[in-house]
Scaffold this motif. Structure first.
Motif, PDB file in Angstrom:
ATOM      1  N   VAL A 137       0.849  -1.205   0.000  1.00 22.43           N
ATOM      2  CA  VAL A 137       0.000   0.000   0.000  1.00 22.43           C
ATOM      3  C   VAL A 137       0.880   1.249   0.000  1.00 22.43           C
ATOM      4  N   VAL A 197       0.991   4.506  -2.370  1.00 28.36           N
ATOM      5  CA  VAL A 197       0.769   5.857  -1.835  1.00 28.36           C
ATOM      6  C   VAL A 197       1.861   6.800  -2.346  1.00 28.36           C
ATOM      7  N   LEU A 207       3.916   6.247  -4.913  1.00 27.31           N
ATOM      8  CA  LEU A 207       3.832   6.391  -6.371  1.00 27.31           C
ATOM      9  C   LEU A 207       2.872   7.530  -6.702  1.00 27.31           C
ATOM     10  N   GLY A 208       1.736   7.586  -5.972  1.00 22.26           N
ATOM     11  CA  GLY A 208       0.770   8.668  -6.149  1.00 22.26           C
ATOM     12  C   GLY A 208       1.393  10.011  -5.816  1.00 22.26           C
ATOM     13  N   ALA A 245       3.524  10.923  -8.683  1.00 18.86           N
ATOM     14  CA  ALA A 245       2.675  11.289  -9.831  1.00 18.86           C
ATOM     15  C   ALA A 245       2.106  12.688  -9.643  1.00 18.86           C
ATOM     16  N   LEU A 246       1.713  13.006  -8.412  1.00 20.74           N
ATOM     17  CA  LEU A 246       1.182  14.351  -8.133  1.00 20.74           C
ATOM     18  C   LEU A 246       2.249  15.410  -8.412  1.00 20.74           C
ATOM     19  N   ALA A 276       2.614  15.912 -12.063  1.00 23.28           N
ATOM     20  CA  ALA A 276       1.451  16.518 -12.718  1.00 23.28           C
ATOM     21  C   ALA A 276       1.298  18.000 -12.376  1.00 23.28           C
ATOM     22  N   THR A 277       2.028  18.485 -11.369  1.00 22.75           N
ATOM     23  CA  THR A 277       1.864  19.883 -10.958  1.00 22.75           C
ATOM     24  C   THR A 277       3.014  20.709 -11.511  1.00 22.75           C
ATOM     25  N   ARG A 315       1.315  21.264  -2.355  1.00 21.00           N
ATOM     26  CA  ARG A 315       0.380  20.140  -2.467  1.00 21.00           C
ATOM     27  C   ARG A 315       1.025  18.837  -2.054  1.00 21.00           C
ATOM     28  N   VAL A 329       1.280  18.563   1.644  1.00 19.58           N
ATOM     29  CA  VAL A 329       0.004  18.181   2.265  1.00 19.58           C
ATOM     30  C   VAL A 329      -0.207  16.675   2.134  1.00 19.58           C
ATOM     31  N   LEU A 330       0.049  16.138   0.921  1.00 18.44           N
ATOM     32  CA  LEU A 330      -0.139  14.699   0.727  1.00 18.44           C
ATOM     33  C   LEU A 330       0.851  13.902   1.578  1.00 18.44           C
ATOM     34  N   ILE A 360      -0.609  13.784   4.993  1.00 15.26           N
ATOM     35  CA  ILE A 360      -1.767  12.879   5.095  1.00 15.26           C
ATOM     36  C   ILE A 360      -1.284  11.425   5.123  1.00 15.26           C
ATOM     37  N   ALA A 361      -0.319  11.107   4.256  1.00 10.43           N
ATOM     38  CA  ALA A 361       0.208   9.740   4.203  1.00 10.43           C
ATOM     39  C   ALA A 361       0.809   9.361   5.553  1.00 10.43           C
TER      40      ALA A 361
END
Lengths: 236, 224, 220
Positions: A116, A120, A122-123, A126-127, A130-131, A140, A143-144, A147-148
């Motif tokens: 998992v 997480v 990898l996301g 990717a974020l 993408a930004t 951003r 923040v992620l 959260i993780a």
């Protein structure tokens, strides 16, 4: 740059020592030569957890201080963490296939959590990709990253609650189930991999500094547009 | 006072937008019901097998499609609307809370529709006294999933690949919700206590609420 | 970091301020201030950074060099959160939620801003929308949406009004509404900044600046 070279030289020497220990340590009676995988598997996952911990720390510090170095720390560590999670998962699956006859053990909370965590982060990467805008990317992903940090322990806790059929952890407070030579070899490799992590981090953050400095020179708003010259151009 | 009136105003407008656009009732619900139909077709028509997997399929599809409720178009603000909200003095934490309330209500409605469809299509053997624990866990899953989806929606606001990227972010982090939801029903079937699973769901909801409220302002400033 | 203390009277000041968006340096060196009761105009070509300048003053983007204040709050700090509701912005695209009616759009904004909803009907009448208040924003014309924005600003009464091509594309009645909004803001001790590519829209401005290559030059 010399700092990075010195760190890589040290890490290289440590890897040589680690390999020597890994191949000279006694093997487990039941697992045979496959037990040597533990010298890569455990250190890789240790580095992965360390790296994601550093990503969380960098994310939180970025949110508080807004200094670019914390963003570089968080992102570099996430990249290295994903790499070592992949190595850890792969070696674990090879070992599982050889020793248990199956690559994936659904009863293992740590295995599922590690998988998992791999997705997480990898996301997370990717974020970042993408930004396009640098300050927004830092904010951003911070923040992620935070959260993780909150959510990954809950994933572990939930999967653990779900099913704990797996063998107990190898290192327990009341002593070890491993022969001491095997344990020493593994711990030396944990140190080796940690040193490798530090060297990779130093290199990656320096590259990030160079990347940021080499970002396209800011063009000025309104530049690149000149008065129309329809009269000078024929055939249009 | 201002926080809660802003929260309720955001939630109220979200609900009336849903009534008018039907993002959830006309798109997410039918899509998820089709997915319910696909499973037995892929597995072959083994009736006992189908009735056994019903609840598990419900929770898996519920969480995966429930994400789309939080990520629905009407819950994502245009850049102009973000500017307007900022200049009206909207507290980003109030916006997060309002979005969570409206999204959780819609997700719970979605779960109810999916549950009915699953019971009709799969004829699962449900243990006695299953309804109340299932509703309780569904409510807690709906809240957690909406919190996670709202956060992921904000993190990816305005990005080209928003929908798929937000799903990639939500799915792995939603594992505690899938486990908590499905194991509540499992525990009822095994006549075991559901308490650990309810506590797990509560802890997840609470952790995400703290993260969402605490991170709402920095996220808002980064989304412009 | 030493910087000049802004004059107490100024509602907004920018001191050698710059803004970069992505890889483009949009504003490089802006020094400017606006006092209560003043209408300031800024003229610039397409893409010269007019909208960015207004969004900077509206505290919606932070400067990356220099500094500035709006209504006493330093730009780029958390101080702006408390004064934002005293800033009114009409951007070149009217901001409405398409699925809501014009009246619902107005009610939504007024409730969020914490104002009395009792004034909504009156303000819709004031802008001439009493006959179309139950029309969905998606079915409304540009001018109707613009008038809804004016109705909102009549209720929220901003201390600083920022107009971004606000008159472009409007009929003479709607144009007069914007003018009245400017007069009210100035009359109650506020300030107005008008931005346009069109020098003819500067009729109410006492000072007009030209914006080019990221800097302002005074024109009148």
């Amino acid at each position: 740059m010399t700092r990075v070279r010195v760190l890589f030289a040290m890490a290289g020497a440590a890897v040589a020592v680690g390999l020597w220990f890994a191949f000279t340590a006694p093997t487990d009676a039941l697992q045979g030569e496959f037990s040597r995988i533990i010298n890569i598997h455990v250190p890789s996952l240790w580095v992965a957890f360390l790296a994601f911990g550093v990503t969380a720390l960098g994310s939180i510090l970025w949110l508080i201080r807004k200094k670019p170095r914390w963003d570089r720390l968080a992102s570099a560590s996430a990249e290295i963490g994903v790499l070592f999670t992949a190595i850890g998962l792969f070696t674990g699956m090879v070992w599982g296939q050889a020793v248990w006859g199956r690559a994936w053990d659904w009863g293992d909370a740590r295995l599922a959590t590690t998988a998992v965590m791999f997705f997480v982060y990898l996301g997370y990467l990717a974020l970042r990709r993408a930004t396009p805008d640098q300050p927004a990317r830092a904010q951003r992903s911070a923040v992620l990253g935070t959260i993780a940090f909150v959510q990954v322990p809950l994933v572990y806790f939930s999967v653990n609650l779900f099913r704990t059929l797996h063998q107990t952890q190898s290192i327990r407070p009341d002593g070890s189930t491993m022969p001491p030579e095997m344990l020493i070899a593994m711990l030396i490799n944990v140190l080796t991999f940690t040193l490798l992590y530090v060297a990779l981090m130093a290199a990656r953050t320096e590259i990030a500094v160079v990347e940021e400095a080499a970002a396209p020179v800011a063009s000025m708003a309104g530049e690149g547009i000149s008065p129309p010259r329809l009269g000078e151009v024929e055939d249009v | 006072m201002s926080f809660w009136s802003q929260t309720m105003e955001i939630a109220r407008v979200d609900m009336s937008l849903e009534r008018r656009t039907g993002d959830v009732t006309r798109i997410v619900v039918p899509f998820a019901v089709i997915a319910l139909l696909v499973f037995p077709l892929a597995l072959g028509v083994d009736l006992s097998g189908i009735s056994r997997i019903g609840p598990a399929v419900f929770w898996a599809l519920g969480v995966l499609f429930g994400m789309q409720v939080a990520l629905r178009q009407t819950a994502s603000d245009s850049p102009e609307r973000r500017d307007l909200y900022a200049l009206l003095g909207v507290d980003p934490a109030a916006k997060f809370t309002g979005r969570t309330i409206s999204g959780a209500v819609l997700t719970l409605g979605f779960f109810a529709a999916l549950l009915v469809a699953m019971v009709v299509l799969y004829s699962p053997r449900l243990p006695e006294g299953w309804l109340a624990p299932t509703l309780l866990s569904a409510m807690l899953v709906a809240i957690g999933l909406t919190e996670l989806g709202t956060l992921a929606g904000e993190v990816t606001a305005g990005l080209r690949s928003r929908t798929s990227l937000a799903s990639l972010i939500v799915a792995p982090l939603a594992i505690p919700l899938i486990i908590g939801g499905s194991q509540t029903l499992e525990s009822v079937a095994r006549e075991a206590t559901i308490l650990p699973w309810i506590l797990l769901l509560l802890a997840t909801d609470l952790a995400l609420a703290v993260a969402g409220v605490g991170l709402a302002r920095p996220l808002e400033e980064a989304s412009r | 970091m030493a910087h000049e203390t802004p004059p107490v009277a100024a509602l907004a000041t920018l001191n050698r301020t710059g803004v970069t968006l992505g890889n483009t340096r949009v504003l490089s060196d802006i020094t400017f201030s606006v006092a209560p009761g003043e209408v300031v105009g800024v003229v610039g070509a397409n893409g010269s950074g007019k909208t960015t300048l207004l969004r900077l003053i509206a505290s919606l983007i932070a400067p990356d060099r220099g500094d500035g204040t709006v209504l006493g709050a330093r730009l780029g700090t958390s101080e702006v959160f408390t004064i934002r509701r005293r800033i009114g912005l009409i951007s070149h695209i009217p901001t409405t939620i398409p699925e809501l009616t014009l009246e619902e759009n107005l009610l939504h904004a007024v409730r969020l801003a914490g104002h009395e909803t009792a004034k909504v009907a009156d303000s819709l009448r004031a802008v001439g929308l009493e006959g179309s208040s139950d029309r969905k924003a998606s079915d409304s014309s540009f001018g109707m949406k613009r008038r809804t924005e004016v109705a909102r600003l009549l209720i929220t009464k901003p201390s600083i009004l920022l107009l971004d091509e606000a008159i472009s594309g409007l009929d003479s009645d709607a144009h007069a509404l914007i003018d009245a909004l400017v007069d009210r803001t100035v009359g109650s001790g506020g300030a107005v900044i008008v931005v346009s590519h069109d020098p003819l829209q500067m009729e109410k401005a006492s000072t007009v600046f030209g914006l080019a290559v990221g800097a302002l030059t005074e024109m009148t």
